[in-house]
Enzyme design. Sequence first.
Site, PDB file in Angstrom:
ATOM      1  N   GLU A   1      32.038  28.499  16.045  1.00  0.00           N
ATOM      2  CA  GLU A   1      32.574  28.050  17.339  1.00  0.00           C
ATOM      3  C   GLU A   1      34.108  28.173  17.351  1.00  0.00           C
ATOM      4  OE1 GLU A   1      30.418  27.587  19.628  1.00  0.00           O
ATOM      5  OE2 GLU A   1      28.576  26.910  18.646  1.00  0.00           O
TER       6      GLU A   1
ATOM      7  N   VAL B   1      30.159  21.918  26.659  1.00  0.00           N
ATOM      8  CA  VAL B   1      29.134  22.226  25.666  1.00  0.00           C
ATOM      9  C   VAL B   1      27.775  22.281  26.349  1.00  0.00           C
ATOM     10  CG1 VAL B   1      28.015  21.368  23.552  1.00  0.00           C
ATOM     11  CG2 VAL B   1      30.495  21.160  23.845  1.00  0.00           C
TER      12      VAL B   1
HETATM   13  C1  LIG Z   1      30.664  30.360  28.271  1.00  0.00           C
HETATM   14  C2  LIG Z   1      31.119  29.017  27.800  1.00  0.00           C
HETATM   15  C3  LIG Z   1      30.484  28.387  26.762  1.00  0.00           C
HETATM   16  N1  LIG Z   1      30.888  27.168  26.365  1.00  0.00           N
HETATM   17  C4  LIG Z   1      30.184  26.485  25.276  1.00  0.00           C
HETATM   18  C5  LIG Z   1      28.691  26.415  25.413  1.00  0.00           C
HETATM   19  C6  LIG Z   1      28.222  26.292  23.980  1.00  0.00           C
HETATM   20  O1  LIG Z   1      28.260  24.904  23.627  1.00  0.00           O
HETATM   21  C7  LIG Z   1      29.298  27.063  23.208  1.00  0.00           C
HETATM   22  C8  LIG Z   1      28.826  28.431  22.748  1.00  0.00           C
HETATM   23  O2  LIG Z   1      27.867  28.263  21.741  1.00  0.00           O
HETATM   24  P1  LIG Z   1      26.914  29.457  21.205  1.00  0.00           P
HETATM   25  O3  LIG Z   1      26.569  28.974  19.826  1.00  0.00           O
HETATM   26  O4  LIG Z   1      27.709  30.714  21.202  1.00  0.00           O
HETATM   27  O5  LIG Z   1      25.738  29.519  22.118  1.00  0.00           O
HETATM   28  O6  LIG Z   1      30.396  27.227  24.085  1.00  0.00           O
HETATM   29  C9  LIG Z   1      31.965  26.553  26.973  1.00  0.00           C
HETATM   30  O7  LIG Z   1      32.368  25.447  26.589  1.00  0.00           O
HETATM   31  N2  LIG Z   1      32.589  27.167  28.001  1.00  0.00           N
HETATM   32  C10 LIG Z   1      32.211  28.379  28.450  1.00  0.00           C
HETATM   33  O8  LIG Z   1      32.825  28.898  29.419  1.00  0.00           O
END
Ligand SMILES: Cc1cn([C@H]2C[C@H](O)[C@@H](COP(=O)(O)O)O2)c(=O)[nH]c1=O
Length: 233
Positions: free
Chosen positions: A87, A172
Site C-alpha cells: 500500500e 479504504v
Molecule cells: C482508487 C483508490 C483506492 N483507494 C484505496 C482502496 C483500497 O483500500 C486501497 C487499494 O488496495 P488494493 O490492495 O490495491 O486493492 O486503496 C483509495 O483510498 N483511494 C482511491 O482513489
Amino acid sequence: MAELAFFTGTMDCGKSTLALQMDHNHRARGRHGLIFTSNDRAGEATVSSRLGLQREALEVDETVDFFALVVAEATQGRAVHYLICDEAQFYTREQVDQLARLVDELEIDVFAFGITADFRAQLFPGSKRLLELADRTHVLQVEALCWCGRRATHNARVVDGHMVTDGDQVAVGDVAGGDEAPTVEYEVLCRRHFMRRVTSRRASVPGPEGALLPFDLDVCAVKPPVSPSDRRT
Ligand SMILES: Cc1cn([C@H]2C[C@H](O)[C@@H](COP(=O)(O)O)O2)c(=O)[nH]c1=O
Ligand SMILES: Nc1ncnc2c1ncn2[C@@H]1O[C@H](COP(=O)(O)OP(=O)(O)O)[C@@H](O)[C@H]1O
C-alpha cells in the site's frame, strides 16, 4: 547490488499476494526483512491478499521514519536485508526518499507495492515518488479486467451504485465481489469506460451517456462485453 523496485497495477491485480510471496522467498533463504503496510482493508498492521494469505506487518503513518527505524533495528543486532512495503501509494514523498536512501546507503533491498493512481486517475504521492525514484517499475502481469473484457487500467470509486469523481483521495475499500460488503466500493475499468463513467452496473442498464471526465478523448461507443477469445491484446 540493492534495489528499489516498484510493483504496481490496478486494485485487485495481485500486488499483496506478490508482496507476501516475495517475503516468503527471501525469508526461506535466511534473509531478515521487515513488512510494512498502510490502511490495509483487513485492518491495521496487516498485509492481506484476496487469495487468503495474511501476515502481520508494521503500520505506516506519516510519523514513520524508515531510515531511523532500520538503523535502530540494526543497532540492536538485527541487520535488515530487505523491506516489503505494501500500500505504498499512501506513503509520503519523504518516506519514499527514505526508502531510496536505505537502498543507496545501507544496501537494503526495498520492494514496494501499490496502485499508481486514485479514483480520479491522479497519482498518489507515494506512487508518484516511486515512479520518479525506483530502479525498476513493474506493472503486474495478472491483469484485472474491465467488465467489457479489456485490460483494466483504472480504479473507479462507486458510491450508491454510481461512479464518483469528487471526494477524498483516501477512502479504504474493496472491489465489489469481495467477502464483505464494502462501505466504499471500487470497480476496475478500462480507460474508455472509466472516461465515460460506464461501470458494469450502468452497462447493463441502457441509458443516456454520462458526462465525460475532463479529458481530451475522441468519442468512443459503449460496446457490449466481448468474450475472452475476442479480446484485444
Ligand atoms: C482508487 C483508490 C483506492 N483507494 C484505496 C482502496 C483500497 O483500500 C486501497 C487499494 O488496495 P488494493 O490492495 O490495491 O486493492 O486503496 C483509495 O483510498 N483511494 C482511491 O482513489
Ligand atoms: N477465489 C479466487 N480464486 C483465484 N484467484 C483469486 C480468487 N480471489 C482473488 N484471486 C486473485 O487474487 C487477485 C487479487 O490479489 P490481491 O493480492 O488481493 O490484489 P491487490 O493487492 O493487487 O489488490 C485477483 O486478481 C485474482 O487473480
